[in-house]
Motif scaffolding. Sequence first.
Motif, PDB file in Angstrom:
ATOM      1  N   TYR A 155     -64.926 -29.996 -47.061  1.00  0.00           N
ATOM      2  CA  TYR A 155     -64.751 -30.468 -45.685  1.00  0.00           C
ATOM      3  C   TYR A 155     -66.042 -30.291 -44.885  1.00  0.00           C
ATOM      4  O   TYR A 155     -66.487 -31.205 -44.175  1.00  0.00           O
ATOM      5  N   THR A 209     -68.219 -33.400 -43.253  1.00  0.00           N
ATOM      6  CA  THR A 209     -68.353 -33.514 -41.797  1.00  0.00           C
ATOM      7  C   THR A 209     -69.790 -33.283 -41.341  1.00  0.00           C
ATOM      8  O   THR A 209     -70.283 -33.975 -40.440  1.00  0.00           O
ATOM      9  N   LEU A 228     -59.082 -34.614 -46.089  1.00  0.00           N
ATOM     10  CA  LEU A 228     -59.280 -34.275 -47.499  1.00  0.00           C
ATOM     11  C   LEU A 228     -57.947 -33.976 -48.156  1.00  0.00           C
ATOM     12  O   LEU A 228     -57.182 -33.146 -47.654  1.00  0.00           O
ATOM     13  N   THR A 248     -55.771 -31.545 -45.516  1.00  0.00           N
ATOM     14  CA  THR A 248     -56.374 -30.821 -44.399  1.00  0.00           C
ATOM     15  C   THR A 248     -55.706 -31.150 -43.070  1.00  0.00           C
ATOM     16  O   THR A 248     -55.799 -30.358 -42.121  1.00  0.00           O
TER      17      THR A 248
END
Length: 805
Positions: A226, A230, A240, A535
């Motif tokens: 993640y 990002t 995710l 997520t």
Amino acid sequence: MVRERRFLGKHVRSKEAPRHVTGGGRFTDDLTFPGLLHAVIVRSPYPHAKIRSVDASTASAMPGVVAVLGPAEVAAHSKPFKPGRYAAGLRTNILEYATAVGKVRYVGEPVAMVAARTRAQAEDAVEAVVVDYEPLPPVTSTAGALDPKSALLYEELGTNMPWEGSFSYGDVEAAFKEADRTLTHHLKIHRYSSTPLEPFACIASYDRATAHLTAWCNAQSPDVIYDALTQSLELEHVRLFIPDIGGGFGQKIHLIRKYALLTSLMAVQTGRPVKWIEDRSEHMMAGGHSCEQEFEVKAAFRDDGEVLGLDIRDTDDVGGSVSTLTIHFTNKLNNLFNTYLTQNLRLSGRSVLTNKCPVVPNRGIGKPGMCFVWERTIDRIAQELGKDPAEVRFKNLVPKERFPYTTPNGNIHSSGEYAIQLQKALDRIDYPALRKQQAEERKKGRFLGIGVVVGLEPGGRNAARDMALFPDSKNIPGAGGVEGATIKLEKNGRVTITLGAPSCGQGHETAAGQIAAEVLGIRPEHISVSGPFDTAVSPWGVSATNSGNNFHLYDVGAINGAAMKLREKILTLAAHLLGAAKESLDIDDGLVTDASTGKTITLAELAKIAYSNQAKLPKGFEPGLEATYYHSFPHADPMMLPDHEGRVRAQYTFSAAAHAAVVEVDPATGHVHVVRYVIVSDNGTILNPDVVDGQIYGSVAHGISIALGEGFDYDEDGQFVTPTLIDYGKSTMLDTPTVEIEHHCVPDLFTTFGQKAAGEGAAIPSPATIASAVEDALQPFGVRIEELPLPPDRIWGLIQKARKH
């Protein structure tokens, strides 16, 4: 009155096994999407070279090819990775991207990615990508890397040894002055891996209209992927998914982020879904290896066998990347004193860069090396004193009356009975009788060896432990650990659990169902665990990593906490509807009963009211029957943060096991046959015996295989020479002995149910156990085992060398 547990500690039907054994699992490669492109990676054939240019013009014009991303495109359209916790001590910020940029540093390093309509088309196009390399001298050993004349992997660092540090506890100098005797020996552990059944796999899809990226990846650590997506792609909206994973063992944490980022960048650039699936040879050469480690060990001890102090110099070959620079050294802090009472120890370490595959975690990361140091040293002390090796261990084990025991470096062992475990292992193999048999067999030319080892298995990682290495760094995120779980009572009376971390096949779904069933009074078969990890939905925290034995501490605590919150809510609503005191209610088999009146109401009835009939709810009652709980270890203090002496609770729980191996060695061939293998394990309160035994069986099989020949090799030119399972030397079922497991459970004083870790345990002592047994078998030849692995040719060579002397 405490009700006897109905489900915890019992054999229950596995929730995940039926779908896996019937082919019903949903893995990343099972997923497909309209317009999907297939990606293949161009990899470096050189261990060390400058990249002069990449010409993809011919490849781009080939049938089916949609795009090619090379170093120039990667550097232009993504940001470099931020330095992680294991590179936090670097004075120079090293820029690492999803591919090599400027130069390659190991065979197999990604250089470019080709995306085409079919995998076959992508594979053909990869052959047409022309990379102009300028070969550089390879650095293939730590000794070579430290030579001032050697080429530098990172010129901006000015050295191939970017980190060096030391920890000292107690008074090591005084221990050596006080000692009756001292000894020095050199030890070495090689590169290896767990070779999971499923290599790396990633899919990414980008919606240009909304700037949303969705990725699917078989990663163990959501936060690593993640953060990479990002930060490197500078996207605000990233989702995710982590579906079923075909084994992790630590490999799918760090290097996999490069591939997730590269696949996602391709999706962003093409506007099409992209799938990349690693093949076996790719994984062997570039999927990450366990660290090659060398130790110079000095021991100070008394004539009665008491170990007064150790002075250890550790050199780690970390390969061609700085991203996991100190990861193995850091993890040695977790079991630095093993199961022993010694108060004085110095551990000095250095991380050395070479032109080999970067290192990543692997089952027990760092801890098998620390156990190897301790147990080989104990054996050497026994030899020096002419004592039985078991006797010397008994002399030094932490006695049970000292628990809870705080180690000199700050770890707290809440409970244990190490001497009893060792004695049980000796009794199980009938140690005295076996020694007599060994002597008799030697007269006949048959060489049996006995290895007895005790090892520690830490669990529940403290995120702050790396601050002990880099107290001034600002790159160490957080401290302690946090993990969540959500439990919902559905309208039909069934329960759904959403876990905060992915699973790699360890039985997390089954264990989660047992915990919720125990708390909520509903049978496990009426509980489902939702997936995949998401997520956007999963209640995840810093401890969501499926590694470090985190599940038993953080996830179990979170599941229990969420179930307790939901139970309280159920009883509150039931008490209102039944006109009863909440204290008189109990839940059993999906039925809430008022003990004082005999009135009942089902969980399904409660759920229907909670979701659809506001008029029947108590005043102020939140509609619905759902609870989320985030667990952090309530007993993390003291020493959650490192003190001025570098003491820190690196991990929060400590299992232990005594291993006993009996081997037969053929001096004519060097072949080792493991005749018998016994483990007496303390995993605290066992939540599911099948899951715990499964973890022990798997990890000891791997540890034995590591000791007897499994491993990666490079030639003097830095070329990788073990790209297949045949070259690698993986053991088969025929090579793996029947393992006898006996449980000696001493509940942890501080965990939710008294549970301790089980995921890495048997892989930590087993290499040392086999080494001890093989050396014991070859005692008549004067052979000393100081290095792993021990394939037949190496053992045969050691015998011939000893005979010459």
